[in-house]
Design a protein around this motif. Structure first.
Motif, PDB file in Angstrom:
ATOM      1  N   HIS A  71       0.850  -1.191   0.000  1.00 31.03           N
ATOM      2  CA  HIS A  71       0.000   0.000   0.000  1.00 31.03           C
ATOM      3  C   HIS A  71       0.890   1.248   0.000  1.00 31.03           C
ATOM      4  CE1 HIS A  71      -2.605  -3.167   1.751  1.00 31.03           C
ATOM      5  NE2 HIS A  71      -3.526  -2.582   1.019  1.00 31.03           N
ATOM      6  N   VAL A  72       0.946   1.905  -1.147  1.00 29.04           N
ATOM      7  CA  VAL A  72       1.803   3.086  -1.293  1.00 29.04           C
ATOM      8  C   VAL A  72       1.003   4.303  -1.755  1.00 29.04           C
ATOM      9  CG1 VAL A  72       3.884   3.992  -2.407  1.00 29.04           C
ATOM     10  CG2 VAL A  72       3.733   1.562  -1.885  1.00 29.04           C
ATOM     11  N   ALA A  73      -0.157   4.080  -2.339  1.00 30.75           N
ATOM     12  CA  ALA A  73      -0.930   5.194  -2.906  1.00 30.75           C
ATOM     13  C   ALA A  73      -1.237   6.261  -1.860  1.00 30.75           C
ATOM     14  CB  ALA A  73      -2.229   4.677  -3.516  1.00 30.75           C
ATOM     15  N   HIS A  74      -1.551   5.839  -0.628  1.00 27.81           N
ATOM     16  CA  HIS A  74      -1.874   6.830   0.398  1.00 27.81           C
ATOM     17  C   HIS A  74      -0.677   7.709   0.732  1.00 27.81           C
ATOM     18  CE1 HIS A  74       0.064   3.741   2.858  1.00 27.81           C
ATOM     19  NE2 HIS A  74       0.189   4.650   3.819  1.00 27.81           N
ATOM     20  N   VAL A  75       0.531   7.154   0.614  1.00 23.68           N
ATOM     21  CA  VAL A  75       1.741   7.941   0.863  1.00 23.68           C
ATOM     22  C   VAL A  75       1.841   9.061  -0.165  1.00 23.68           C
ATOM     23  CG1 VAL A  75       4.257   7.868   1.026  1.00 23.68           C
ATOM     24  CG2 VAL A  75       2.913   5.915   1.830  1.00 23.68           C
ATOM     25  N   VAL A  76       1.565   8.735  -1.427  1.00 24.92           N
ATOM     26  CA  VAL A  76       1.639   9.728  -2.497  1.00 24.92           C
ATOM     27  C   VAL A  76       0.519  10.757  -2.360  1.00 24.92           C
ATOM     28  CG1 VAL A  76       1.717  10.077  -4.988  1.00 24.92           C
ATOM     29  CG2 VAL A  76       2.706   8.006  -4.003  1.00 24.92           C
ATOM     30  N   VAL A  77      -0.668  10.319  -1.968  1.00 21.19           N
ATOM     31  CA  VAL A  77      -1.790  11.243  -1.789  1.00 21.19           C
ATOM     32  C   VAL A  77      -1.466  12.283  -0.723  1.00 21.19           C
ATOM     33  CG1 VAL A  77      -4.164  11.441  -0.934  1.00 21.19           C
ATOM     34  CG2 VAL A  77      -3.590   9.673  -2.620  1.00 21.19           C
ATOM     35  N   PHE A  78      -0.957  11.843   0.423  1.00 21.11           N
ATOM     36  CA  PHE A  78      -0.593  12.795   1.480  1.00 21.11           C
ATOM     37  C   PHE A  78       0.598  13.647   1.057  1.00 21.11           C
ATOM     38  CE2 PHE A  78      -3.430  10.416   4.179  1.00 21.11           C
ATOM     39  CZ  PHE A  78      -3.795  11.309   5.184  1.00 21.11           C
ATOM     40  N   PHE A  79       1.489  13.097   0.254  1.00 23.77           N
ATOM     41  CA  PHE A  79       2.596  13.880  -0.288  1.00 23.77           C
ATOM     42  C   PHE A  79       2.050  15.043  -1.111  1.00 23.77           C
ATOM     43  CE2 PHE A  79       5.806  14.952  -3.408  1.00 23.77           C
ATOM     44  CZ  PHE A  79       7.005  14.893  -2.705  1.00 23.77           C
ATOM     45  N   ILE A  80       1.034  14.781  -1.942  1.00 22.76           N
ATOM     46  CA  ILE A  80       0.416  15.849  -2.732  1.00 22.76           C
ATOM     47  C   ILE A  80      -0.236  16.880  -1.808  1.00 22.76           C
ATOM     48  CG2 ILE A  80      -1.420  16.376  -4.386  1.00 22.76           C
ATOM     49  CD1 ILE A  80      -0.829  13.680  -5.731  1.00 22.76           C
ATOM     50  N   PHE A  81      -0.967  16.413  -0.797  1.00 22.02           N
ATOM     51  CA  PHE A  81      -1.599  17.328   0.155  1.00 22.02           C
ATOM     52  C   PHE A  81      -0.575  18.286   0.773  1.00 22.02           C
ATOM     53  CE2 PHE A  81      -5.203  14.165   1.505  1.00 22.02           C
ATOM     54  CZ  PHE A  81      -5.802  14.332   0.266  1.00 22.02           C
ATOM     55  N   ILE A  82       0.529  17.708   1.280  1.00 20.17           N
ATOM     56  CA  ILE A  82       1.444  18.459   2.131  1.00 20.17           C
ATOM     57  C   ILE A  82       2.555  19.151   1.339  1.00 20.17           C
ATOM     58  CG2 ILE A  82       3.138  18.238   3.995  1.00 20.17           C
ATOM     59  CD1 ILE A  82       1.408  15.927   5.099  1.00 20.17           C
ATOM     60  N   VAL A  83       3.286  18.383   0.541  1.00 19.94           N
ATOM     61  CA  VAL A  83       4.469  18.926  -0.136  1.00 19.94           C
ATOM     62  C   VAL A  83       4.090  19.700  -1.392  1.00 19.94           C
ATOM     63  CG1 VAL A  83       6.720  18.365  -1.149  1.00 19.94           C
ATOM     64  CG2 VAL A  83       5.842  17.019   0.776  1.00 19.94           C
ATOM     65  N   SER A  84       3.165  19.154  -2.179  1.00 21.32           N
ATOM     66  CA  SER A  84       2.816  19.775  -3.459  1.00 21.32           C
ATOM     67  C   SER A  84       1.863  20.943  -3.309  1.00 21.32           C
ATOM     68  CB  SER A  84       2.195  18.728  -4.393  1.00 21.32           C
ATOM     69  OG  SER A  84       3.084  17.664  -4.634  1.00 21.32           O
ATOM     70  N   ASN A  85       1.336  21.175  -2.103  1.00 25.77           N
ATOM     71  CA  ASN A  85       0.371  22.260  -1.925  1.00 25.77           C
ATOM     72  C   ASN A  85       0.575  23.035  -0.629  1.00 25.77           C
ATOM     73  OD1 ASN A  85      -1.855  22.086  -4.230  1.00 25.77           O
ATOM     74  ND2 ASN A  85      -1.266  19.996  -3.711  1.00 25.77           N
ATOM     75  N   ALA A  86       0.171  22.476   0.498  1.00 24.95           N
ATOM     76  CA  ALA A  86       0.139  23.243   1.747  1.00 24.95           C
ATOM     77  C   ALA A  86       1.492  23.827   2.120  1.00 24.95           C
ATOM     78  CB  ALA A  86      -0.382  22.364   2.881  1.00 24.95           C
ATOM     79  N   GLY A  87       2.567  23.099   1.830  1.00 23.74           N
ATOM     80  CA  GLY A  87       3.893  23.583   2.210  1.00 23.74           C
ATOM     81  C   GLY A  87       4.327  24.834   1.481  1.00 23.74           C
ATOM     82  N   GLY A  88       3.702  25.149   0.352  1.00 23.34           N
ATOM     83  CA  GLY A  88       4.112  26.320  -0.420  1.00 23.34           C
ATOM     84  C   GLY A  88       3.385  27.589  -0.071  1.00 23.34           C
TER      85      GLY A  88
END
Length: 471
Positions: free
Chosen positions: A161-178
């Motif tokens: 199960h890796v998809a959830h890791v990528v989903v949270f990566f998008i939430f945090i790194v690809s958006n909120a962190g900027g």
């Protein structure tokens, strides 16, 4: 010949007619002009589910078809000069700078290899996301995403199960962190160009950012721990064993210098004011922007030339994800032209109800409504022009917005950046991360499947933020 290239050449041949072309009056447009844009979005959402093989081989043609479905009727109704002017503006002033910056960040980040065989435990994964959140505001959400997504996927290559890791990566790194500096996300950079102080957003959106990222990290750690222990992943065989262990480190270090060059070029283009400009097919292009784009192209070439081939091989670097984003966003940038025009028309346009909804009965701006209106539109439209629309709706004066209406500007900024995570197309890195993950064999959620994640996790947090900070 590539259909988008053919379309570009044909319309640019109309350059002599552009001198008299007027800006599109969105108040005179019907909502039907938004159908091609909706078609692009629905194609991205549905065709990978309904016809995955067709979409994989023909998504560029589908996107070009929707672009033509807008441009050809528009040229017939309003004249080829107006259509060509809109096309040229989207291409020269918006799309090309956008793709050049993304290509530079994609190339430079792809030239940095994080050495060492990391093991994707919940603690390590949460650490990756936390580091990415910090980096995103200083090297951009795209730069941080491209730097960290490959090693994060590699660290979890022994897990089912890796998809959830990528989903949270998008939430945090690809958006909120900027969300803290103009370097983090394009909407904030546009605000910086309009006169918003460089550190204003960090000072006024930091509590919301800390809350959102903090809660997401806690939720991620709990979910990832469950998968790790309950789904039989603890102790799973690693396909990249430590047969030849190497110390944790970085290869392709020259790209860190090039990354600083990218940041410097972007920052310089916002600070440097020059009266020198050229008009290309009816669109003014200033010297700072040209220098920035030329410098970014030079950085891209330098990275490709100076990065050892082994680094690219170790990173499994390829152009597929970048090509997918470039083609899809070409259609988005073209078909969005009438949608943005209708939004810019304000209360007099077809979307007047949306614009008027952000104002209280006494005429003052409603920060909560600005947050949700900006955010929901940024989930499906390009968040940079959406930010500008509501920035101008709130008065458009940076000095006033930073003081008297600081809560409104903070709401616009947070909505544009945070809610870009609601869909795959809300922010460019989202689609790039998805493409890279799928290229590495991760079975990612569909367009609507991803929205189930965002609606179930992000939207309740946005509601809480509204009651805490935006009343």
């Amino acid at each position: 010949m590539n259909p988008i290239r053919t379309l570009a050449l044909g319309l640019l041949c109309l350059a002599p007619a552009l001198a008299g072309a007027a800006e599109i009056d969105g108040s005179q447009l019907s909502v039907l002009w938004g159908v091609p844009f909706a078609g692009v979005l629905l194609s991205i959402a549905l065709l990978p589910l309904l016809a995955p093989l067709f979409w994989h081989h023909h998504f560029g043609k589908v996107t070009a078809a929707w672009a033509l479905a807008f441009l050809v009727p528009f040229a017939v109704v309003f004249g080829p000069g107006v259509a060509a002017a809109g096309f040229a503006h989207a291409l020269v002033a918006e799309y090309l700078p956008f793709v050049i910056l993304l290509t530079a960040l994609f190339t430079v980040a792809g030239g940095i290899y994080i050495r060492g065989n990391l093991h994707g435990s919940p603690a390590l994964n949460a650490g990756f996301l936390a580091v990415g959140a910090v980096l995103a505001s200083f090297m951009g959400t795209t730069g941080a995403s491209m730097l960290l997504i490959r090693p994060l996927i590699r660290a979890n290559d022994n897990r089912k199960h890796v998809a959830h890791v990528v989903v949270f990566f998008i939430f945090i790194v690809s958006n909120a962190g900027g969300s803290l500096t103009p370097l983090g996300d394009p909407p904030l950079f546009l605000g910086f160009l309009k006169g918003v102080d460089f550190f204003w957003t960090a000072a006024h959106v930091f509590p919301e950012t800390l809350f959102l990222i903090g809660v997401l990290l806690v939720l991620f750690y709990a979910l990832d721990s469950w998968y790790y222990r309950q789904a039989g992943e603890l102790g799973a065989a690693d396909p990249t064993p430590d047969s030849a262990p190497a110390a944790l480190g970085f290869d392709g270090k020259i790209n860190f210098v090039l990354l600083l060059a990218v940041v410097g070029l972007v920052l310089l283009s916002g600070i440097w004011k020059s009266p020198v400009e050229w008009v290309i097919a009816g669109t003014p292009l200033g010297l700072p922007g040209l220098v920035r784009d030329a410098g970014l192209i030079a950085v891209t070439v330098a990275s490709l030339a100076l990065t050892p081939r082994q680094v690219h091989a170790d990173n499994q670097f390829g152009w597929g994800p970048m090509q997918e984003v470039a083609k899809l966003f070409a259609g988005i940038f073209l078909t969005i032209i009438p949608v943005i025009a209708m939004l810019k028309a304000g209360v007099n346009g077809p979307f007047g109800a949306i614009v008027s909804a952000v104002t209280r009965p006494d005429g003052s701006p409603d920060p909560a409504m600005y947050f949700w209106a900006t955010g929901l539109l940024s989930s499906f439209l390009d968040n940079a022009p959406t930010y500008l629309v509501f920035f101008n709706t709130a008065g458009g004066d940076a000095a006033t917005l930073m003081t008297t209406h600081a809560a409104t500007l903070a709401a616009i900024s947070a909505g544009a950046v945070f809610m870009g995570a609601n869909t795959y197309i809300g922010n460019a890195p989202n689609l790039m991360v998805k493409a890279i993950a799928e290229d590495r064999g991760v079975k990612m959620p569909s367009f609507f499947g991803y929205m189930l994640w965002s609606c179930g996790i992000l939207v309740p947090l946005f509601v809480m933020m509204t009651f805490i900070w935006l009343q």
